[in-house]
Structures are given as structure tokens and as C-alpha cells.
Write a protein that holds these residues in place. Structure first.
Motif, PDB file in Angstrom:
ATOM      1  N   GLU A  29       0.833  -1.194   0.000  1.00  0.00           N
ATOM      2  CA  GLU A  29       0.000   0.000   0.000  1.00  0.00           C
ATOM      3  C   GLU A  29       0.870   1.246   0.000  1.00  0.00           C
ATOM      4  OE1 GLU A  29      -2.722  -0.111   3.220  1.00  0.00           O
ATOM      5  OE2 GLU A  29      -3.948  -1.727   2.368  1.00  0.00           O
ATOM      6  N   ALA A  30       0.483   2.206  -0.831  1.00  0.00           N
ATOM      7  CA  ALA A  30       1.257   3.452  -0.918  1.00  0.00           C
ATOM      8  C   ALA A  30       0.335   4.561  -1.401  1.00  0.00           C
ATOM      9  CB  ALA A  30       2.435   3.292  -1.869  1.00  0.00           C
ATOM     10  N   THR A  31       0.573   5.767  -0.925  1.00  0.00           N
ATOM     11  CA  THR A  31      -0.213   6.916  -1.367  1.00  0.00           C
ATOM     12  C   THR A  31       0.308   7.403  -2.716  1.00  0.00           C
ATOM     13  OG1 THR A  31       1.230   8.425  -0.163  1.00  0.00           O
ATOM     14  CG2 THR A  31      -0.742   7.615   0.981  1.00  0.00           C
ATOM     15  N   GLU A  32      -0.512   8.198  -3.391  1.00  0.00           N
ATOM     16  CA  GLU A  32      -0.157   8.679  -4.720  1.00  0.00           C
ATOM     17  C   GLU A  32       1.081   9.572  -4.729  1.00  0.00           C
ATOM     18  OE1 GLU A  32      -3.837  10.539  -5.836  1.00  0.00           O
ATOM     19  OE2 GLU A  32      -4.371   8.873  -7.164  1.00  0.00           O
ATOM     20  N   ASP A  33       1.315  10.266  -3.597  1.00  0.00           N
ATOM     21  CA  ASP A  33       2.454  11.178  -3.559  1.00  0.00           C
ATOM     22  C   ASP A  33       3.739  10.499  -3.100  1.00  0.00           C
ATOM     23  OD1 ASP A  33       1.616  10.706  -1.030  1.00  0.00           O
ATOM     24  OD2 ASP A  33       1.562  12.809  -0.398  1.00  0.00           O
ATOM     25  N   THR A  34       3.708   9.174  -2.955  1.00  0.00           N
ATOM     26  CA  THR A  34       4.918   8.430  -2.577  1.00  0.00           C
ATOM     27  C   THR A  34       5.864   8.390  -3.765  1.00  0.00           C
ATOM     28  OG1 THR A  34       3.636   7.052  -1.059  1.00  0.00           O
ATOM     29  CG2 THR A  34       5.816   6.249  -1.699  1.00  0.00           C
ATOM     30  N   SER A  35       7.140   8.642  -3.504  1.00  0.00           N
ATOM     31  CA  SER A  35       8.109   8.590  -4.594  1.00  0.00           C
ATOM     32  C   SER A  35       8.406   7.142  -4.954  1.00  0.00           C
ATOM     33  CB  SER A  35       9.401   9.296  -4.193  1.00  0.00           C
ATOM     34  OG  SER A  35      10.049   8.588  -3.139  1.00  0.00           O
ATOM     35  N   VAL A  36       8.819   6.934  -6.165  1.00  0.00           N
ATOM     36  CA  VAL A  36       9.155   5.583  -6.630  1.00  0.00           C
ATOM     37  C   VAL A  36      10.332   5.038  -5.842  1.00  0.00           C
ATOM     38  CG1 VAL A  36       9.982   4.256  -8.617  1.00  0.00           C
ATOM     39  CG2 VAL A  36       8.237   6.029  -8.934  1.00  0.00           C
ATOM     40  N   SER A  68       2.651  -1.531 -19.082  1.00  0.00           N
ATOM     41  CA  SER A  68       3.247  -0.685 -20.118  1.00  0.00           C
ATOM     42  C   SER A  68       4.718  -0.983 -20.355  1.00  0.00           C
ATOM     43  CB  SER A  68       3.098   0.790 -19.740  1.00  0.00           C
ATOM     44  OG  SER A  68       3.784   1.063 -18.519  1.00  0.00           O
ATOM     45  N   GLU A  69       5.314  -1.871 -19.530  1.00  0.00           N
ATOM     46  CA  GLU A  69       6.719  -2.248 -19.648  1.00  0.00           C
ATOM     47  C   GLU A  69       7.639  -1.040 -19.499  1.00  0.00           C
ATOM     48  OE1 GLU A  69       7.223  -4.326 -23.288  1.00  0.00           O
ATOM     49  OE2 GLU A  69       5.872  -5.968 -22.760  1.00  0.00           O
ATOM     50  N   ARG A  70       7.238  -0.086 -18.665  1.00  0.00           N
ATOM     51  CA  ARG A  70       8.048   1.118 -18.426  1.00  0.00           C
ATOM     52  C   ARG A  70       8.844   0.975 -17.145  1.00  0.00           C
ATOM     53  NH1 ARG A  70       5.553   5.068 -16.717  1.00  0.00           N
ATOM     54  NH2 ARG A  70       3.481   4.161 -16.422  1.00  0.00           N
ATOM     55  N   VAL A  71      10.073   1.470 -17.184  1.00  0.00           N
ATOM     56  CA  VAL A  71      10.890   1.554 -15.972  1.00  0.00           C
ATOM     57  C   VAL A  71      10.518   2.844 -15.255  1.00  0.00           C
ATOM     58  CG1 VAL A  71      13.217   1.690 -15.047  1.00  0.00           C
ATOM     59  CG2 VAL A  71      12.765   0.259 -17.054  1.00  0.00           C
ATOM     60  N   LEU A  72      10.104   2.729 -14.008  1.00  0.00           N
ATOM     61  CA  LEU A  72       9.669   3.902 -13.257  1.00  0.00           C
ATOM     62  C   LEU A  72      10.877   4.702 -12.770  1.00  0.00           C
ATOM     63  CD1 LEU A  72       6.768   2.332 -11.148  1.00  0.00           C
ATOM     64  CD2 LEU A  72       6.713   3.267 -13.462  1.00  0.00           C
ATOM     65  N   SER A  73      10.760   6.023 -12.892  1.00  0.00           N
ATOM     66  CA  SER A  73      11.852   6.911 -12.481  1.00  0.00           C
ATOM     67  C   SER A  73      11.839   7.105 -10.964  1.00  0.00           C
ATOM     68  CB  SER A  73      11.706   8.260 -13.186  1.00  0.00           C
ATOM     69  OG  SER A  73      12.658   9.175 -12.711  1.00  0.00           O
ATOM     70  N   ASP A  74      13.017   6.974 -10.331  1.00  0.00           N
ATOM     71  CA  ASP A  74      13.114   7.089  -8.876  1.00  0.00           C
ATOM     72  C   ASP A  74      12.721   8.475  -8.386  1.00  0.00           C
ATOM     73  OD1 ASP A  74      13.938   4.518  -8.870  1.00  0.00           O
ATOM     74  OD2 ASP A  74      16.060   4.936  -8.476  1.00  0.00           O
ATOM     75  N   THR A  75      12.935   9.490  -9.194  1.00  0.00           N
ATOM     76  CA  THR A  75      12.710  10.866  -8.737  1.00  0.00           C
ATOM     77  C   THR A  75      11.258  11.317  -8.857  1.00  0.00           C
ATOM     78  OG1 THR A  75      13.256  11.710 -10.943  1.00  0.00           O
ATOM     79  CG2 THR A  75      15.068  11.505  -9.372  1.00  0.00           C
ATOM     80  N   ARG A  76      10.424  10.510  -9.478  1.00  0.00           N
ATOM     81  CA  ARG A  76       9.033  10.904  -9.681  1.00  0.00           C
ATOM     82  C   ARG A  76       8.135  10.162  -8.704  1.00  0.00           C
ATOM     83  NH1 ARG A  76       7.645  10.875 -15.994  1.00  0.00           N
ATOM     84  NH2 ARG A  76       5.965  12.231 -15.217  1.00  0.00           N
ATOM     85  N   THR A  77       6.914  10.678  -8.514  1.00  0.00           N
ATOM     86  CA  THR A  77       5.942  10.044  -7.621  1.00  0.00           C
ATOM     87  C   THR A  77       5.136   9.013  -8.389  1.00  0.00           C
ATOM     88  OG1 THR A  77       4.229  11.688  -8.078  1.00  0.00           O
ATOM     89  CG2 THR A  77       5.780  12.184  -6.294  1.00  0.00           C
ATOM     90  N   ILE A  78       4.393   8.220  -7.627  1.00  0.00           N
ATOM     91  CA  ILE A  78       3.545   7.199  -8.247  1.00  0.00           C
ATOM     92  C   ILE A  78       2.495   7.849  -9.147  1.00  0.00           C
ATOM     93  CG2 ILE A  78       1.874   5.375  -7.746  1.00  0.00           C
ATOM     94  CD1 ILE A  78       3.397   4.790  -5.202  1.00  0.00           C
TER      95      ILE A  78
END
Length: 406
Positions: A29-36, A68-78
Motif C-alpha cells: 500500500e502506498a499513497t499517490e504522492d509516494t516517490s518511486v 506498459s513495460e516502463r521503468v519507473l523513475s526514482d525521482t518521480r511520484t507514483i
């Protein structure tokens, strides 16, 4: 009732399905504003054993959005990565970078490349210094490896003469001429490329103007469009092209040979009359130099007659014409009308072919030869024609076969 402030302003809670490389699965569980990056740390704590004090543990892993087979960026939020509730995320360890090669390995690789390197001119001379000299006649090699397009014109000139004689010997020679003349007129009317004409008419140009522009610019849509724009205000833009005969004139021309043939008593007179007719047909196919190319080459200082000859020899190709003018000017314009040696094995093999023999009795084949003689770019059109295509295919095959064995 007391509610913590952080709970009030916290973003929407998402339930995410996490899958690790070792097959472990769980809900996170994680909120939308949690960073990757924060989500990745929590996932690693769930599946990794031991301490995560080493920051490399986080940087050596990545989260991938499965759908989507995308690598999520660490600096962005969910939320910024557009991750939705119940989405599947994959926790994958990044591949370790390949270690840098050791100096010994580099030296061995360079040595291997040097061994596989092609020898230079000096090495070839040293290796062949003791071999006996052998001179090769380059002119003979070039003559042997003849180009089909170069020889095709000579073949067509000779085949046209044969076809004229065969058609003249036919009892229905006059009727065959009528048919040939009708084909010629029809071919002149339908010469415009339909696809090119449609492109110009869809741009808003009138069909008659578009057809005229395409004829003047050898069916090139870009050049035809430029011509239409440049001459849009010309008073004579809708005037017919010079040399296009009216139906009455065409009928008179057709009536002349018929009357002459009707009054002729001997086969020789009929053949002479038909020869004149075929010459008239050929004059209708006269070479027309590209006006743009003529102007461009004359601006370089060449005489107009030289420019027209160059364009005729090079099939209206401006660059090739320029090379011809600057070079030895071979072949000469006069050589274009010379046929192939009638006693040569190539010409005899062509005449012995049954498909060619049958095709030479068809007036359409004669017209195809005449057209290709003056407009080589139309060869593809006749190669795809059901009547003339088989004849051209046999000529090409015979040439290639004899060229390989010669």
C-alpha cells in the motif's frame, strides 16, 4: 474525534501488486504522492534479508510497470508515473556493468585485429614480387561484361527493322497499320500516369493542366507542381502541346497509306509505303529534351545542340548529361541509331526464340520498341504489358545467358 493532519491531507492510497525476481508476490500500500524510490525501499525491506544500510541496494534495483513495460523513475511520484490502483509492478535487479578489460586483454584484442587486417599495397607488392607479370586488356574485359541497357538500344534498332519487314509481308498489312496507328493515338492520350495525375488534381489543379504539366516534366509530380505554379498566370497554359495532331489530321494521315496501299500493285510498293508510315510513327516518338535540364546545362556555357545531344544520350538525366559533356562524349548521338550486328550470336539467338518471333508479328510490339528507343524510362511499362512483356523478358534472358558464357 481527533484525526492526524497528515491523514487528512494524504493522497489516495493505492494497493499495488509487487512481483520479485525470485517469484515472491505481495500487496504493497502506498499513497499517490509516494516517490518511486521510497516505494522501492519498502519493497526491498519486504523481500531482502539483512540490512539495507548500503545505498547501492536501492540503486541496483528498479521497478517496472508490467502493463506498459516502463521503468519507473526514482525521482518521480507514483501519481506522476500514472500508476493506478491494483497495478502490477516488477522488482528487478539491474544488470551489473561489464568489468573494464584488463590491459593484457586489450593488447591481445588489438593484436588479433592487426592479424585479421587486410594487407596494404606495399604488402601485396612484396608478396607478389616474384610472380611473372601479366597484363590484362581492360577494354576487352569491359566489352565482354556488356551492360544490358547499353546493348538494348542496338537490339531494338535491329528488331524494329525486322518487325517492319514482317508486318509489310503480311497480307493484312494496311489493317495492321490501322491497328498500330490506333494504338499509338490511344497510347498518346493515356500516357499520363493516373496516380500522378490524381495527386495533382487533389491539390486543386485542373485535370487538363495537370496532364500537360506531367507530360512536360516526365511524370515527375514535384516538377509538374512547380511548373503549374510558375505558369499559373500564363495565357497559353491551357494550349495543347506542340505536335499533338487533331482527330481530323490523324484521320487524314491514316487515309493516305490506305489509299496508297489500295492502288499499289506490288508487294515492294506496299513495303515502301509501310516503311514511310513507320518512319512517321517514329517521328511522333521524337526525343524531347527536358527544358529545365537544357537551361541548366546551357548556363554552364555549353551550346544548345551539344546539350540536347547529351540529354538524348543520357536519357534526359542531367547529371549524366553533364558528365558526358565533360568527358569523352561516348557514345556519340550517331551511334544511338546503329543496330546490332545481324550475324552476331546474340541477335541470331533472339531471332530464333519462338516468343520473340511471334511478338514481332504484333504491331504493338513494334510500337513498344519504338517507344523504348526514344523513351527508355518507359521500359518498365512495356515489361509489365501482357503482350510485350514476354518478348522483353526473353530478350533479357538471352542476353544474360550469352553474356555469362562469353
Amino acid at each position: 474525534m481527533f484525526v492526524q493532519e497528515e491523514k487528512i491531507f494524504a493522497g489516495k492510497v493505492l494497493r499495488l501488486h509487487i512481483c520479485a525476481a525470485d517469484g515472491a508476490e505481495w500487496l504493497e500500500e502506498a499513497t499517490e504522492d509516494t516517490s518511486v524510490e521510497k516505494l522501492k525501499e519498502r519493497c526491498l525491506k519486504h523481500c531482502a534479508h539483512g540490512s539495507l544500510e548500503d545505498p547501492k541496494s536501492v540503486t541496483h534495483h528498479k521497478l517496472i510497470h508490467a502493463a506498459s513495460e516502463r521503468v519507473l523513475s526514482d525521482t518521480r511520484t507514483i501519481l506522476e508515473e500514472n500508476v493506478q490502483d491494483k497495478d502490477v509492478l516488477l522488482l528487478i535487479k539491474k544488470r551489473a556493468p561489464e568489468p573494464l578489460p584488463k590491459m593484457a586483454d586489450v593488447s591481445a584484442e588489438e593484436k588479433k585485429k592487426q592479424e585479421q587486417k587486410a594487407p596494404d599495397r606495399d604488402a601485396i607488392h612484396r608478396a607478389t614480387a616474384n610472380l611473372p607479370a601479366c597484363s590484362t586488356d581492360r577494354a576487352a574485359v569491359q566489352t565482354t561484361m556488356r551492360d544490358f541497357q547499353t546493348e538494348l538500344r542496338k537490339i531494338l534498332v535491329s528488331l524494329i527493322e525486322v518487325a517492319q519487314k514482317l508486318l509489310a509481308l503480311n497480307p493484312d498489312a494496311v489493317e495492321l497499320f490501322k491497328k498500330a496507328n490506333a494504338m499509338l493515338d490511344e497510347d498518346e492520350d493515356e500516357r499520363v500516369d493516373e496516380a500522378a495525375l490524381r495527386q495533382l488534381t487533389e491539390m486543386g489543379f485542373p485535370e487538363s493542366r495537370a496532364a500537360k504539366a506531367l507530360r512536360l516534366n516526365h511524370m515527375s509530380v514535384p516538377q509538374a507542381m512547380e511548373w503549374l505554379i510558375e505558369h499559373a498566370e500564363d495565357a497559353a497554359i491551357d494550349a495543347p502541346l506542340p505536335g499533338q495532331a487533331s482527330p481530323a489530321a490523324a484521320g487524314a494521315a491514316a487515309a493516305t497509306p490506305e489509299a496508297a496501299a489500295g492502288t499499289s500493285e506490288g508487294d515492294q510498293e506496299v513495303r515502301d509505303e509501310l516503311t514511310d508510315i513507320f518512319k512517321k510513327i517514329r517521328r511522333k516518338r521524337e526525343f524531347r529534351a527536358d527544358a529545365r535540364a537544357v537551361v541548366s546545362l546551357m548556363e554552364m556555357g555549353f551550346d544548345e545542340k551539344e546539350v540536347v545531344d547529351a540529354l538524348r544520350v543520357s536519357n534526359n538525366q542531367q547529371n549524366a548529361a553533364c558528365e558526358w559533356l565533360l568527358g569523352d562524349r561516348k557514345p556519340s548521338p550517331e551511334e544511338l541509331d546503329q543496330g546490332i550486328d545481324p550475324n552476331s550470336p546474340l541477335f541470331q539467338a533472339i531471332l530464333d526464340n519462338p516468343v520473340v518471333q511471334l511478338g514481332l508479328t504484333n504491331p504493338k510490339t513494334l510500337l513498344a520498341f519504338e517507344d523504348m528507343l526514344e523513351n527508355p524510362l518507359n521500359s518498365t511499362q512495356w515489361m509489365n504489358d501482357p503482350e510485350t512483356g514476354p518478348v522483353m523478358l526473353q530478350i533479357s534472358r538471352i542476353f544474360q545467358t550469352l553474356n555469362r558464357t562469353s
